[in-house]
Structures are given as C-alpha cells and as structure tokens.
Design an enzyme around this catalytic site. Structure first.
Site: not given
Length: 259
Positions: A53, A55, A115, A164, A185, A215-216
């Site tokens: 990503e 970010k 995103k 997601e 997530n 994710e995460s």
C-alpha cells in the site's frame, strides 16, 4: 459515530460536490478510460500475493510517511515483485488523492487498486478514469443490492473487485459472481483490535472461486505462513513498508524472505 460512519458520511458530501464539478461524461473522456486493465486477481493468485500500500497517514496512526515521493514508492514496490499496489485516494482521513492514482499509473505497469470508501457508482467511473485496475468495496458500508450493482459496474468497465468483509454476516451478502477477490479485514471495527483469527474462521466459508485476501495485522512472514494453509493467496500490507525510509527496499527484503 464510528470512524467508518464518519468517513462515509463525509464521503457522500464530497462525492456529491465532485459529481457536479466533473460529471461522468467528463470522466469518460479521460485518456485512461478505454485502457485494458491488468488482472489483479490473477496477479495475486499467481505471483508473490503481496498487495503493498501507498499510505501517508491514517485516522488511527496519524502520520505514517509523508516524506518519500509516490513514484519512488510504487516503482520500488514493482521492482520488489509485489502482485499489486493499493493506492489510498481519500484526502481528509488518509492524506491521499486521485492524483496519487494518476501518478502511480504513470509510474508502474502492474495492477493498481483504488483504496477508497466507495459509496456511489460515480467513484467507480472515477477509478477507471484515473487508471485503477481494481476497486475496493467494503461490505460494512454498503447494502447487498449496492454490492451487487457496484461490482457489476466495475466488471462492465473492465476492473476487478476486491470485496472486504469483517464477519460471517457481511460474507453472506458478498458472494456475487462479479466479485473477484474476497478480503477479510482482521481489524475489529468496534474495538480496532487486530487478530488473524478472523481470517482463519472465515476462510472455510469462502468458496474457492474467489481469491482469498487477508488484510490488517500482516506485518511479518510468520503471519503469512500461518494463513497460507487456510487458502489465502493475497496479503494486503498497509503500514509495514510505508513506515520505513525505503518502502520498496523493505518490500523486496520481505518478499525474498517469504520465498
């Protein structure tokens, strides 16, 4: 009001203003609108599986990295061998922009995920016009009919869809043939705690026709090795690389160690 509710409430106002300034007919004139997209699902399923990503900041962590230029980051990611790059385009909460997507598209030749907190079909046309190959839809923000409509529109425009989810209830409304990747997530939206147990528990309920993405909380090789036996092919890494001085180099070392 949760942070997600704050973001989506603001997003609806933001999108209404953008629609007036730049109607869909304007977006369709973009030089990128008719380009053939890269297949993100295929790239994730057959490559390293890493979705890195770009970010700058987040509501929970404040500033992550605002010093390094975007072209350097995404070119570094491409050289490292990531399967796709996630580009944050939200300005108010994450410090990103649609120009970031445009700049990323001009810099690399691999799949780009927009995103964003998509609350209107207009944003899907925007994604296509600014060079995205895939969009993110968040089940927690949308009704089932919207997930169906928005994913179908993305497919019509030639883009892949990463949907997601956070729990079984969201998964049940997300199983549409126009979805390519299903992302779990691991962050609990109420407590913001992160646990890989979410990915493990939901994995058996996700049909094999979808590319599974976790994710995460994916910050080390151990987490990936732990999730691969559950059928996960994709791993979205949001901060692990961005918080270093050289995200591309960091991603390269990570992918080498993963092999």
């Amino acid at each position: 009001m949760t942070i997600l509710e704050k973001i989506t409430t603001y997003k609806k106002l933001e999108v209404a203003a953008r629609k007036q300034a730049f109607p869909v007919s304007f977006l369709q004139q973009s030089g990128l609108f008719d380009r053939q997209c890269y297949a993100m699902a295929e790239s994730v399923a057959t490559g390293s599986g890493i979705i890195a990503e770009h970010k700058r900041r987040s509501p929970s962590k404040s500033v992550i990295n605002e010093n390094i230029l975007l072209p350097e980051v995404v070119k570094g990611y491409e050289s490292a061998g990531v399967s796709a790059i996630s580009v944050l385009t939200d300005t108010k909460f994450f410090g990103g922009s649609l120009d970031d997507l445009l700049l990323a598209r001009a810099s690399v030749n691999i799949p780009l995920l927009r995103k964003e907190f998509i609350v209107d079909p207009y944003q899907i046309y925007e994604a296509k016009a600014y060079g995205a190959d895939a969009i993110l839809l968040i089940a927690a923000c949308l009704e089932e009919n919207q997930l169906q409509e928005y994913s179908a529109l993305a497919k019509e425009l030639g883009m892949d869809v990463l949907l997601e989810i956070h729990n079984e209830e969201e998964l049940k409304k997300s199983l549409h043939p126009t979805v390519d990747l299903l992302g779990v997530n691991n962050r609990n939206l109420k407590t913001f705690e992160v646990s890989l147990d979410a990915s493990k528990a939901l994995s058996k309920l996700i049909p094999d026709s979808y590319v599974k993405v976790s994710e995460s909380g994916i910050s080390n090789i151990k987490a990936i090795k732990e999730l691969q036996p559950y059928g996960y092919k994709g791993f979205l890494i949001g901060e692990r690389f961005m918080k270093t001085e050289n995200p591309g180099e960091s991603a390269e070392e990570f992918i080498k160690a993963l092999k």
